[in-house]
Scaffold this motif. Structure first.
Motif, PDB file in Angstrom:
ATOM      1  N   LYS A   1       0.875  -1.174   0.000  1.00 40.16           N
ATOM      2  CA  LYS A   1       0.000   0.000   0.000  1.00 40.16           C
ATOM      3  C   LYS A   1       0.915   1.227   0.000  1.00 40.16           C
ATOM      4  N   PHE A   2       0.725   2.097  -0.981  1.00 44.21           N
ATOM      5  CA  PHE A   2       1.482   3.340  -1.076  1.00 44.21           C
ATOM      6  C   PHE A   2       0.561   4.476  -0.649  1.00 44.21           C
ATOM      7  N   ILE A   3       0.906   5.150   0.419  1.00 49.96           N
ATOM      8  CA  ILE A   3       0.083   6.228   0.943  1.00 49.96           C
ATOM      9  C   ILE A   3       0.638   7.561   0.463  1.00 49.96           C
ATOM     10  N   GLY A   4      -0.219   8.369  -0.130  1.00 50.48           N
ATOM     11  CA  GLY A   4       0.191   9.684  -0.608  1.00 50.48           C
ATOM     12  C   GLY A   4       0.876   9.600  -1.960  1.00 50.48           C
ATOM     13  N   PRO A   5       1.293  10.759  -2.477  1.00 54.23           N
ATOM     14  CA  PRO A   5       1.952  10.776  -3.791  1.00 54.23           C
ATOM     15  C   PRO A   5       3.301  10.065  -3.724  1.00 54.23           C
ATOM     16  N   GLN A   6       3.646   9.391  -4.816  1.00 54.20           N
ATOM     17  CA  GLN A   6       4.885   8.619  -4.880  1.00 54.20           C
ATOM     18  C   GLN A   6       5.741   9.085  -6.049  1.00 54.20           C
ATOM     19  N   ASP A   7       7.012   8.813  -5.945  1.00 53.77           N
ATOM     20  CA  ASP A   7       7.919   9.002  -7.071  1.00 53.77           C
ATOM     21  C   ASP A   7       7.937   7.671  -7.817  1.00 53.77           C
ATOM     22  N   TRP A   8       7.106   7.551  -8.837  1.00 50.98           N
ATOM     23  CA  TRP A   8       6.969   6.281  -9.554  1.00 50.98           C
ATOM     24  C   TRP A   8       8.181   5.960 -10.415  1.00 50.98           C
ATOM     25  N   GLN A   9       9.095   6.908 -10.556  1.00 53.65           N
ATOM     26  CA  GLN A   9      10.350   6.645 -11.265  1.00 53.65           C
ATOM     27  C   GLN A   9      11.442   6.251 -10.267  1.00 53.65           C
ATOM     28  N   GLY A  10      11.136   6.363  -8.986  1.00 50.50           N
ATOM     29  CA  GLY A  10      12.114   6.120  -7.929  1.00 50.50           C
ATOM     30  C   GLY A  10      12.367   4.644  -7.664  1.00 50.50           C
ATOM     31  N   ALA A  11      13.438   4.397  -6.953  1.00 49.27           N
ATOM     32  CA  ALA A  11      13.900   3.036  -6.676  1.00 49.27           C
ATOM     33  C   ALA A  11      12.897   2.230  -5.852  1.00 49.27           C
ATOM     34  N   ARG A  12      12.277   2.839  -4.835  1.00 53.09           N
ATOM     35  CA  ARG A  12      11.364   2.082  -3.977  1.00 53.09           C
ATOM     36  C   ARG A  12      10.185   1.536  -4.774  1.00 53.09           C
ATOM     37  N   ALA A  13       9.549   2.397  -5.551  1.00 52.82           N
ATOM     38  CA  ALA A  13       8.375   1.965  -6.314  1.00 52.82           C
ATOM     39  C   ALA A  13       8.764   0.890  -7.327  1.00 52.82           C
ATOM     40  N   ARG A  14       9.819   1.121  -8.055  1.00 50.65           N
ATOM     41  CA  ARG A  14      10.227   0.155  -9.083  1.00 50.65           C
ATOM     42  C   ARG A  14      10.642  -1.179  -8.472  1.00 50.65           C
ATOM     43  N   PHE A  15      11.405  -1.134  -7.383  1.00 52.89           N
ATOM     44  CA  PHE A  15      11.842  -2.369  -6.732  1.00 52.89           C
ATOM     45  C   PHE A  15      10.633  -3.172  -6.246  1.00 52.89           C
ATOM     46  N   THR A  16       9.689  -2.497  -5.602  1.00 50.14           N
ATOM     47  CA  THR A  16       8.508  -3.174  -5.071  1.00 50.14           C
ATOM     48  C   THR A  16       7.687  -3.810  -6.187  1.00 50.14           C
ATOM     49  N   VAL A  17       7.497  -3.082  -7.272  1.00 51.07           N
ATOM     50  CA  VAL A  17       6.727  -3.613  -8.405  1.00 51.07           C
ATOM     51  C   VAL A  17       7.475  -4.773  -9.059  1.00 51.07           C
ATOM     52  N   GLU A  18       8.760  -4.634  -9.241  1.00 42.65           N
ATOM     53  CA  GLU A  18       9.525  -5.702  -9.886  1.00 42.65           C
ATOM     54  C   GLU A  18       9.549  -6.962  -9.036  1.00 42.65           C
TER      55      GLU A  18
END
Length: 173
Positions: free
Chosen positions: A148-165
């Motif tokens: 669950k991502f709360i609030g706006p995210q940096d979708w180009q950032g490492a955390r989002a990409r790592f979690t999705v991958e």
């Protein structure tokens, strides 16, 4: 002496609140996603159950939400970067009318792995425990909540990409 009691009380209270927060957030993970059916701007129905075998980024937003508006471009770029992967981005607007949402959705050709839907009653986010926007859920190919991502995210950032991958690779990989 009174200061010592206040300090201990605050320390215990903060620990309690942190523990409650952690339990609540952890209880979301591995929970089955709420299956829904909503319509796109052309009136075509889309069901979450149609996305089995794909990971899903389920994004709740609204045209009246300034952080949501700022995040839309990043979501579209993220979706573009993952075309060809078993991932679909479902962006659900809680606006009352499509006219409001369409003012925000980019006019250019959108990635084919992105579905824009409208929930004019705002009931779907509530079923996910969402009351503030933007908020995003990453669902596994079994439609279980992974993150669950709360609030706006940096979708180009490492955390989002790592979690999705990690979700794309599957559990334990």
């Amino acid at each position: 002496m009174q200061l010592r009691y206040i300090t201990v009380f605050l320390a215990v209270s903060i620990s309690f609140l942190i523990t409650i927060g952690c339990v609540r957030e952890n209880s979301i993970r591995s929970r089955q996603a709420v299956i829904f059916e909503l319509k796109d701007k052309d009136g075509k129905s889309h069901s979450l159950s149609d996305q089995r075998e794909k990971s899903v980024l389920l994004h709740f937003w609204a045209s009246w939400c300034e952080p949501c508006i700022e995040e839309i471009k990043s979501i579209v770029e993220f979706s573009e970067a993952y075309k060809g992967f078993p991932l679909v981005v479902i962006a659900v607007s809680v606006d009352e009318k499509w006219e409001n949402a369409l003012k925000i959705i980019p006019k250019k050709t959108l990635p084919s792995n992105t579905i824009w839907l409208l929930d004019p009653t705002g009931t779907l986010p509530k079923k996910y425990g969402t009351f503030r926007f933007p908020e995003t859920f990453l669902l596994s190919s079994k439609l279980e909540i992974v993150e669950k991502f709360i609030g706006p995210q940096d979708w180009q950032g490492a955390r989002a990409r790592f979690t999705v991958e990690q979700a794309l690779l599957g559990p334990g990989k």
